[in-house]
Motif scaffolding. Structure first.
Motif, PDB file in Angstrom:
ATOM      1  N   ARG A  28     -23.514  19.407 -29.216  1.00  0.00           N
ATOM      2  CA  ARG A  28     -23.780  18.629 -27.993  1.00  0.00           C
ATOM      3  C   ARG A  28     -25.099  17.864 -28.113  1.00  0.00           C
ATOM      4  O   ARG A  28     -25.205  16.710 -27.717  1.00  0.00           O
ATOM      5  CB  ARG A  28     -23.816  19.563 -26.785  1.00  0.00           C
ATOM      6  N   ARG A  32      -9.814  21.481 -25.830  1.00  0.00           N
ATOM      7  CA  ARG A  32      -9.980  20.139 -25.258  1.00  0.00           C
ATOM      8  C   ARG A  32     -11.311  19.521 -25.708  1.00  0.00           C
ATOM      9  O   ARG A  32     -11.389  18.334 -25.998  1.00  0.00           O
ATOM     10  CB  ARG A  32      -9.916  20.218 -23.729  1.00  0.00           C
ATOM     11  N   GLN A  33     -12.336  20.367 -25.781  1.00  0.00           N
ATOM     12  CA  GLN A  33     -13.649  19.893 -26.217  1.00  0.00           C
ATOM     13  C   GLN A  33     -13.575  19.318 -27.645  1.00  0.00           C
ATOM     14  O   GLN A  33     -14.099  18.248 -27.932  1.00  0.00           O
ATOM     15  CB  GLN A  33     -14.627  21.080 -26.167  1.00  0.00           C
ATOM     16  N   GLN A  92     -10.946  18.106 -29.073  1.00  0.00           N
ATOM     17  CA  GLN A  92     -10.165  16.865 -29.032  1.00  0.00           C
ATOM     18  C   GLN A  92     -11.020  15.697 -28.531  1.00  0.00           C
ATOM     19  O   GLN A  92     -10.865  14.573 -28.990  1.00  0.00           O
ATOM     20  CB  GLN A  92      -8.909  17.059 -28.175  1.00  0.00           C
ATOM     21  N   GLU A  93     -11.925  15.979 -27.593  1.00  0.00           N
ATOM     22  CA  GLU A  93     -12.833  14.926 -27.102  1.00  0.00           C
ATOM     23  C   GLU A  93     -13.789  14.502 -28.217  1.00  0.00           C
ATOM     24  O   GLU A  93     -14.041  13.326 -28.423  1.00  0.00           O
ATOM     25  CB  GLU A  93     -13.656  15.429 -25.898  1.00  0.00           C
ATOM     26  N   TRP A  94     -14.314  15.484 -28.925  1.00  0.00           N
ATOM     27  CA  TRP A  94     -15.294  15.170 -29.972  1.00  0.00           C
ATOM     28  C   TRP A  94     -14.691  14.299 -31.065  1.00  0.00           C
ATOM     29  O   TRP A  94     -15.349  13.420 -31.601  1.00  0.00           O
ATOM     30  CB  TRP A  94     -15.845  16.456 -30.591  1.00  0.00           C
ATOM     31  N   LYS A 126     -12.729  11.985 -30.955  1.00  0.00           N
ATOM     32  CA  LYS A 126     -12.568  10.561 -30.592  1.00  0.00           C
ATOM     33  C   LYS A 126     -13.862   9.788 -30.814  1.00  0.00           C
ATOM     34  O   LYS A 126     -13.887   8.577 -30.738  1.00  0.00           O
ATOM     35  CB  LYS A 126     -12.199  10.455 -29.104  1.00  0.00           C
TER      36      LYS A 126
END
Ligand code: FAD
Ligand code: FES
Length: 278
Positions: A131, A159-160, A162-164, A166
């Protein structure tokens, strides 16, 4: 910045999430708001969490250090204290002291590519580092994140991840020893992922956290990819009591994990990995 205290502060649980059957996350608000205002942690550090009347355990700080809100911890219930902590609910209080230990080499990693390799709940101590870097995206090169779990049900923060993935120049690779119908990622251990991972040999810093046999298997593969051993860092876990270098419970050879670590440069800890471990 406030110095870590030897006496626990009172902290209240403001939110609780059951991540898997035996892993849960809690957000903790320090009951005295004045303490929170001066409390500063660094990615890779830990707090000692005290279940009143039972005992204390070291638990990594998951929260983003830039976030002034409640402190977040993710815990696997394995024994006396952690099973007790698992039974606490929103509104309950516990003791907290910290932050302790040496964290990840974020300054040394600045301007370089970073490979983050974690296994099991080893993802908890690296999340605040990820982060931190993503908040300062331009300060770091390629960021490659590898996470391995034993069973597909053990993966938290799907989900975290999957966000990263991108985000520009971020590669995320996930593996489970045992896959399943709901598992679209790799099957095998984390070292299998290293074959697909983007690991530039030049200017790469690698950080590892997880079971020591996993780290022991991954390091030769980093060295084969020409990563400089001085740029490999590991977070080591040992049984702790005081967290402040007094009791000797965490000693490994010349090192006190509670204060000299938990993060070490590989050449400094190479002789002690996977010895006297749990
Ligand atoms: C710097 C540091 C950071 C940590 N961060 C986290 C975290 O973010 N989340 C988390 O869930 N845990 C973390 N741990 C591990 C956690 O501290 C232990 O799981 C906890 O102390 C166990 O206490 P207990 O009283 O519940 O279990 P105990 O009753 O003391 O032990 C139960 C069983 O768990 C085993 N065990 C105890 N401690 C460990 C350990 N450190 N590693 C592996 N097995 C152990 C024991 O050998 C025993 O078999 C961290 C440990 C360290 C040193
Ligand atoms: S935990 Fe007591 S010396 Fe490290």
């Amino acid at each position: 910045m406030r110095e870590p205290t030897d006496l626990p502060w009172e902290a209240r649980i403001t939110s609780r999430v059951q991540e898997t059957r035996d892993i849960f996350s809690v957000k903790l608000e320090l009951v005295d708001p004045g303490i929170r205002e001066t409390y500063r942690s660094y990615p890779g550090q830990y707090n000692m969490l005290y279940l009143f009347g039972v005992g204390e355990v070291p638990i990594s700080i998951v929260s983003d250090p830039d976030d002034a809100g409640p402190l977040e911890h993710t815990i696997r219930a394995v024994g006396r204290v952690t099973h007790g902590l698992e039974r606490l609910r929103v509104g309950d209080t516990l003791g907290l002291r910290g932050p302790y230990g040496r964290g990840w080499p974020l300054q040394a990693a600045q301007g370089r590519n970073v490979v983050v390799i974690s296994g099991g709940l080893g993802c908890a101590p690296v999340v605040s580092m990820i982060r931190y870097m993503l908040r300062r995206r331009d300060d770091y090169g390629q960021i490659t994140i590898l996470q391995g779990v034993k069973h597909s049900n053990d993966l938290i923060w799907r989900r975290q991840y999957q966000e990263w993935e991108k985000i520009r120049d971020v590669q995320v690779l996930l593996a489970s020893d045992q896959g399943g119908p709901q598992w679209p990622f790799s099957v095998g251990n984390v070292t299998v992922l290293m074959e697909k991972a983007i690991i530039p040999p030049e200017d790469t810093v690698a950080v590892l956290c997880g079971p020591e046999p996993m780290m022991k298997a991954a390091i030769p593969r980093l060295l084969e990819r020409d990563v400089d051993p001085f740029h490999i860092w590991l977070s080591i876990e040992r049984n702790m009591q005081c967290g402040i270098g007094h009791c000797g419970h965490c000693q490994v050879g010349p090192h006190f994990i509670c204060q000299d670590g938990p993060v070490f440069r590989y050449p400094d800890i190479a002789d002690w990995i996977d010895r006297e471990g749990f």
